[in-house]
Scaffold this motif. Sequence first.
Motif, PDB file in Angstrom:
ATOM      1  N   ALA A  28       2.349  12.476  -0.486  1.00 13.41           N
ATOM      2  CA  ALA A  28       1.640  11.195  -0.327  1.00 13.41           C
ATOM      3  C   ALA A  28       0.808  11.177   0.967  1.00 13.41           C
ATOM      4  N   HIS A  29       1.190  12.020   1.936  1.00 14.62           N
ATOM      5  CA  HIS A  29       0.404  12.102   3.180  1.00 14.62           C
ATOM      6  C   HIS A  29      -0.997  12.653   2.919  1.00 14.62           C
ATOM      7  N   HIS A  30      -1.148  13.358   1.807  1.00  9.94           N
ATOM      8  CA  HIS A  30      -2.447  13.955   1.492  1.00  9.94           C
ATOM      9  C   HIS A  30      -3.269  13.102   0.534  1.00  9.94           C
ATOM     10  N   ALA A  31      -2.787  11.895   0.273  1.00 10.89           N
ATOM     11  CA  ALA A  31      -3.556  10.995  -0.595  1.00 10.89           C
ATOM     12  C   ALA A  31      -4.890  10.672   0.074  1.00 10.89           C
ATOM     13  N   TYR A  32      -5.902  10.504  -0.756  1.00  8.30           N
ATOM     14  CA  TYR A  32      -7.200  10.019  -0.260  1.00  8.30           C
ATOM     15  C   TYR A  32      -7.396   8.676  -0.947  1.00  8.30           C
ATOM     16  N   ALA A  33      -7.037   7.618  -0.240  1.00 11.31           N
ATOM     17  CA  ALA A  33      -7.023   6.296  -0.876  1.00 11.31           C
ATOM     18  C   ALA A  33      -7.662   5.241   0.028  1.00 11.31           C
ATOM     19  N   TYR A  35      -9.882   3.160  -0.663  1.00 13.43           N
ATOM     20  CA  TYR A  35     -10.273   1.936  -1.378  1.00 13.43           C
ATOM     21  C   TYR A  35      -9.062   1.070  -1.698  1.00 13.43           C
ATOM     22  N   SER A  36      -8.054   1.668  -2.311  1.00 14.01           N
ATOM     23  CA  SER A  36      -6.854   0.874  -2.667  1.00 14.01           C
ATOM     24  C   SER A  36      -5.873   0.814  -1.494  1.00 14.01           C
ATOM     25  N   LYS A  37      -5.932   1.791  -0.608  1.00 11.61           N
ATOM     26  CA  LYS A  37      -4.948   1.924   0.482  1.00 11.61           C
ATOM     27  C   LYS A  37      -3.525   2.018  -0.063  1.00 11.61           C
ATOM     28  N   PHE A  38      -3.431   2.564  -1.266  1.00 12.14           N
ATOM     29  CA  PHE A  38      -2.144   2.754  -1.938  1.00 12.14           C
ATOM     30  C   PHE A  38      -1.944   4.267  -2.072  1.00 12.14           C
ATOM     31  N   HIS A  39      -0.984   4.784  -1.336  1.00  9.29           N
ATOM     32  CA  HIS A  39      -0.806   6.239  -1.243  1.00  9.29           C
ATOM     33  C   HIS A  39       0.321   6.681  -2.174  1.00  9.29           C
ATOM     34  N   VAL A  40      -0.010   7.568  -3.080  1.00  6.70           N
ATOM     35  CA  VAL A  40       0.969   8.012  -4.079  1.00  6.70           C
ATOM     36  C   VAL A  40       1.178   9.524  -3.954  1.00  6.70           C
ATOM     37  N   GLY A  41       2.423   9.942  -4.090  1.00  9.93           N
ATOM     38  CA  GLY A  41       2.745  11.371  -4.068  1.00  9.93           C
ATOM     39  C   GLY A  41       3.604  11.714  -5.271  1.00  9.93           C
ATOM     40  N   ALA A  42       3.342  12.876  -5.846  1.00 13.54           N
ATOM     41  CA  ALA A  42       4.143  13.336  -6.984  1.00 13.54           C
ATOM     42  C   ALA A  42       4.591  14.763  -6.714  1.00 13.54           C
ATOM     43  N   ALA A  43       5.803  15.090  -7.125  1.00 16.50           N
ATOM     44  CA  ALA A  43       6.311  16.455  -6.968  1.00 16.50           C
ATOM     45  C   ALA A  43       6.949  16.898  -8.272  1.00 16.50           C
ATOM     46  N   LEU A  44       6.634  18.121  -8.655  1.00 15.61           N
ATOM     47  CA  LEU A  44       7.152  18.699  -9.902  1.00 15.61           C
ATOM     48  C   LEU A  44       8.006  19.911  -9.591  1.00 15.61           C
ATOM     49  N   MET A  88      10.215  15.570 -12.366  1.00 14.48           N
ATOM     50  CA  MET A  88       9.072  15.050 -11.601  1.00 14.48           C
ATOM     51  C   MET A  88       9.535  13.858 -10.785  1.00 14.48           C
ATOM     52  N   ALA A  89       9.073  13.754  -9.545  1.00 14.57           N
ATOM     53  CA  ALA A  89       9.392  12.573  -8.722  1.00 14.57           C
ATOM     54  C   ALA A  89       8.091  11.939  -8.253  1.00 14.57           C
ATOM     55  N   ILE A  90       8.084  10.627  -8.193  1.00 14.85           N
ATOM     56  CA  ILE A  90       6.880   9.893  -7.789  1.00 14.85           C
ATOM     57  C   ILE A  90       7.248   8.825  -6.764  1.00 14.85           C
ATOM     58  N   VAL A  91       6.495   8.803  -5.675  1.00 16.73           N
ATOM     59  CA  VAL A  91       6.694   7.754  -4.664  1.00 16.73           C
ATOM     60  C   VAL A  91       5.335   7.141  -4.319  1.00 16.73           C
ATOM     61  N   ALA A  92       5.365   5.957  -3.754  1.00 15.61           N
ATOM     62  CA  ALA A  92       4.122   5.299  -3.334  1.00 15.61           C
ATOM     63  C   ALA A  92       4.419   4.402  -2.145  1.00 15.61           C
ATOM     64  N   HIS A  93       3.426   4.291  -1.282  1.00  8.96           N
ATOM     65  CA  HIS A  93       3.548   3.321  -0.193  1.00  8.96           C
ATOM     66  C   HIS A  93       2.166   2.841   0.211  1.00  8.96           C
ATOM     67  N   LYS A  94       2.120   1.647   0.760  1.00 14.61           N
ATOM     68  CA  LYS A  94       0.837   1.137   1.240  1.00 14.61           C
ATOM     69  C   LYS A  94       0.504   1.824   2.560  1.00 14.61           C
ATOM     70  N   LYS A  95      -0.778   1.932   2.846  1.00 15.40           N
ATOM     71  CA  LYS A  95      -1.218   2.592   4.075  1.00 15.40           C
ATOM     72  C   LYS A  95      -0.498   1.998   5.291  1.00 15.40           C
ATOM     73  N   ASN A  96       0.003   2.880   6.128  1.00 19.72           N
ATOM     74  CA  ASN A  96       0.697   2.480   7.360  1.00 19.72           C
ATOM     75  C   ASN A  96       2.002   1.723   7.136  1.00 19.72           C
ATOM     76  N   HIS A  97       2.517   1.761   5.923  1.00 15.98           N
ATOM     77  CA  HIS A  97       3.824   1.146   5.647  1.00 15.98           C
ATOM     78  C   HIS A  97       4.835   2.267   5.472  1.00 15.98           C
ATOM     79  N   LYS A  98       5.968   2.110   6.103  1.00 13.03           N
ATOM     80  CA  LYS A  98       7.014   3.123   5.949  1.00 13.03           C
ATOM     81  C   LYS A  98       7.789   2.906   4.650  1.00 13.03           C
ATOM     82  N   GLU A  99       7.996   1.641   4.308  1.00 10.42           N
ATOM     83  CA  GLU A  99       8.805   1.327   3.117  1.00 10.42           C
ATOM     84  C   GLU A  99       8.032   1.729   1.856  1.00 10.42           C
TER      85      GLU A  99
END
Length: 156
Positions: A28-33, A35-44, A88-99
Amino acid sequence: MKGFEIYKSIDELDTESKYLIHKAKEAAHHAYAPYSKFHVGAALLLDDGTLVTGSNQENASYPLCMCAERVALYSAVSQHAGKRIIKMAIVAHKKNHKELSAAASCGACRQVMAEFEERQQKPFEIVMHHTDKQWIKCASAASLLPFVFTKDSLNE
Ligand code: THU
């Protein structure tokens, strides 16, 4: 497991799931977001232990944005053809949010997951962050998309 299970905390999950969640968070650190500022990461996790990750990639032309799940899935099959996806695992967080935010995959990603599952003729588990530190583990992509559209529909 049939369908899905809800876990009250990450501690209740199996070791593989925890590892994939950790990797999805890193992705998720490599998200380019911008516009939405919603950072999503997926791992397989593939059947030989290979790990493949993806993050959402946005574009000023909004409809071109690509979800983390599909980045990871297309990358896996392009670089590791013939290997099966186990989990597969998926996580998401808003920009600059730890939670973490809820990371329920969108319908388009569920459709793509379903066809990957069909291609490999074996279900894979999907672990997604729910709310309030809870996690959802689904037995298969098929369980996430009832009455799925498949290639069979094209041939009927
Ligand atoms: N997004 C994902 O990466 N996965 C999903 O399943 C839902 C949405 C991304 C797309 C877009 O960059 C941002 O989250 C807001 O929709």
